[in-house]
Write a protein that holds these residues in place. Sequence first.
Motif, PDB file in Angstrom:
ATOM      1  N   ILE A 131       0.839  -1.194   0.000  1.00  0.00           N
ATOM      2  CA  ILE A 131       0.000   0.000   0.000  1.00  0.00           C
ATOM      3  C   ILE A 131       0.876   1.248   0.000  1.00  0.00           C
TER       4      ILE A 131
ATOM      5  N   MET B 235       4.213   3.527   2.379  1.00  0.00           N
ATOM      6  CA  MET B 235       4.963   3.632   3.632  1.00  0.00           C
ATOM      7  C   MET B 235       4.438   4.769   4.490  1.00  0.00           C
ATOM      8  N   THR B 236       4.638   4.617   5.791  1.00  0.00           N
ATOM      9  CA  THR B 236       4.306   5.693   6.727  1.00  0.00           C
ATOM     10  C   THR B 236       5.199   5.501   7.940  1.00  0.00           C
ATOM     11  N   GLN B 237       4.835   6.121   9.048  1.00  0.00           N
ATOM     12  CA  GLN B 237       5.621   5.923  10.251  1.00  0.00           C
ATOM     13  C   GLN B 237       4.702   5.696  11.443  1.00  0.00           C
TER      14      GLN B 237
ATOM     15  N   PHE C  78       4.557   5.679  15.849  1.00  0.00           N
ATOM     16  CA  PHE C  78       5.169   5.991  17.142  1.00  0.00           C
ATOM     17  C   PHE C  78       4.929   4.844  18.102  1.00  0.00           C
TER      18      PHE C  78
ATOM     19  N   GLN D 201      10.050   6.834  16.528  1.00  0.00           N
ATOM     20  CA  GLN D 201       9.358   6.718  15.250  1.00  0.00           C
ATOM     21  C   GLN D 201       9.956   5.542  14.476  1.00  0.00           C
TER      22      GLN D 201
ATOM     23  N   VAL E 111       3.130  -0.516   4.780  1.00  0.00           N
ATOM     24  CA  VAL E 111       1.791  -1.054   4.981  1.00  0.00           C
ATOM     25  C   VAL E 111       1.518  -2.069   3.886  1.00  0.00           C
TER      26      VAL E 111
ATOM     27  N   LYS F 264       2.909  -4.526  13.416  1.00  0.00           N
ATOM     28  CA  LYS F 264       1.520  -4.692  13.804  1.00  0.00           C
ATOM     29  C   LYS F 264       0.824  -5.645  12.831  1.00  0.00           C
TER      30      LYS F 264
ATOM     31  N   VAL G 207      -4.458  -5.624   7.362  1.00  0.00           N
ATOM     32  CA  VAL G 207      -3.261  -4.821   7.159  1.00  0.00           C
ATOM     33  C   VAL G 207      -2.136  -5.354   8.037  1.00  0.00           C
TER      34      VAL G 207
ATOM     35  N   LEU H 227       1.805  -4.320   9.209  1.00  0.00           N
ATOM     36  CA  LEU H 227       2.822  -3.276   9.218  1.00  0.00           C
ATOM     37  C   LEU H 227       4.177  -3.924   9.466  1.00  0.00           C
TER      38      LEU H 227
ATOM     39  N   LYS I  26      -5.968   3.302   3.593  1.00  0.00           N
ATOM     40  CA  LYS I  26      -5.500   2.462   4.698  1.00  0.00           C
ATOM     41  C   LYS I  26      -4.375   3.158   5.452  1.00  0.00           C
ATOM     42  N   ILE I  27      -3.529   3.843   4.703  1.00  0.00           N
ATOM     43  CA  ILE I  27      -2.448   4.581   5.351  1.00  0.00           C
ATOM     44  C   ILE I  27      -3.032   5.698   6.198  1.00  0.00           C
TER      45      ILE I  27
ATOM     46  N   ILE J  26      -4.321   4.393   9.427  1.00  0.00           N
ATOM     47  CA  ILE J  26      -3.265   4.071  10.387  1.00  0.00           C
ATOM     48  C   ILE J  26      -2.731   5.347  11.014  1.00  0.00           C
ATOM     49  N   GLU J  27      -2.580   6.372  10.187  1.00  0.00           N
ATOM     50  CA  GLU J  27      -2.039   7.627  10.701  1.00  0.00           C
ATOM     51  C   GLU J  27      -3.041   8.330  11.604  1.00  0.00           C
TER      52      GLU J  27
ATOM     53  N   GLU K 237      -5.076   7.201  13.662  1.00  0.00           N
ATOM     54  CA  GLU K 237      -5.072   6.674  15.034  1.00  0.00           C
ATOM     55  C   GLU K 237      -4.061   7.395  15.911  1.00  0.00           C
ATOM     56  N   GLN K 238      -2.989   7.857  15.287  1.00  0.00           N
ATOM     57  CA  GLN K 238      -1.877   8.374  16.077  1.00  0.00           C
ATOM     58  C   GLN K 238      -1.837   9.882  16.156  1.00  0.00           C
TER      59      GLN K 238
ATOM     60  N   ILE L  16       0.882  12.831  10.061  1.00  0.00           N
ATOM     61  CA  ILE L  16       1.604  12.197  11.153  1.00  0.00           C
ATOM     62  C   ILE L  16       3.041  12.698  11.232  1.00  0.00           C
ATOM     63  N   ARG L  17       3.568  13.164  10.117  1.00  0.00           N
ATOM     64  CA  ARG L  17       4.973  13.576  10.083  1.00  0.00           C
ATOM     65  C   ARG L  17       5.179  15.043  10.450  1.00  0.00           C
TER      66      ARG L  17
ATOM     67  N   ASN M 233       3.102  14.876  16.815  1.00  0.00           N
ATOM     68  CA  ASN M 233       2.281  13.757  17.254  1.00  0.00           C
ATOM     69  C   ASN M 233       3.021  12.802  18.176  1.00  0.00           C
TER      70      ASN M 233
END
Lengths: 204, 126
Positions: A9, A11-13, A15, A21, A26, A174, A181, A183, B3-4, B7-8, B10-11, B54-55, B76
């Motif tokens: 899907i 990338m992200t980050q 915490f 981080q 994903v 995760k 999904v 991670l 979906k990304i 996920i973001e 949530e945080q 999120i960044r 965050n």
Amino acid sequence: MLGLIGKKIGMTQVFDEQGTQTPVTVIEVEPNVVIGERTPEKHGYSAVVLGYGVRRKSRIRKPYAGQFPESIDPSQILTEVKDFDGKYKLGEKIGLETFEGVHFVDVRGISKGKGFQGVMKRHGFAGGPRTHGSLVHRELGSTGLASGKVFKGTKMPGRMGAERKTVQNLQVVKVDPQAAVLLVKGAVPGRRGATLFVAKAKKK
Amino acid sequence: MDKIRAIEAEQIRSDLPEFSIGDTLKIHYKIIEGKNERVQVYEGLCIAIKRSGIRRTFKVRKISYGVGVERTFPINSPRIQNIEISRRGRVRRAKLYYIRDRVGKSAKVAELIQKKTKKESTEEKA
């Protein structure tokens, strides 16, 4: 072996509670359907054929459709997984629940195509000096001597990328079976939307 | 992509006060040293907000023992316990990097720019 087909899907980050981080990829893993079985008696090895996604009816030809039992809709992507962990019946769906408790995975996919590339980018050669009157900048240098030919497999410029790559021992950050999904820490081969094969890590 | 985003989302933290560039902030930041945890307060001028989602990060500048110090915090991050806005600033720029060249005497200039107008302060009281 435990493995499922998925889709990259992006990338992200993420915490953690300590505020660290973590870069994550994903991977969408919708439940895989068991489409076929390979048995030692009949095929000489044991494996499970997994299907992922749904292929449009207009895109199906008879030879392809013939692989599927009648009760199952043809999938988009098929993979055989040798010596699959656990017993599954035809038509059964295997979701990410099977990955709970797995801490490291290997991810296989087709890397991004880079086109025709020189030897510095493709093989990490040093190249020549950039200045001081040098006439050799990004060339490869010698390709061998005294044999009167160039040996096969000599590193030279050419097509780079778009090959099957495996990244081993990626940490699972995760597993979310409900959102389908997964991670995974770090990068994974391929562009967004690329088909991936996620397996339990071989070496961990 | 959705979906990304999920996920973001949530945080992303919504419990912190909204601040803008030019504000003087007090950041209560949790510091973990081995097993000990303590909260450090870092006060300074917010000179930049970068990225989104999120960044998102913000940069806070202060003068510490005559040396300019800039720290970037991820907005965050769960390590930020609280943000206090000690003064609102009035600025006309999204990035206050010019303040770096104005250490010493002209640091006052920066503060003058951020002077609260009377109208704003009365509105806040009410």
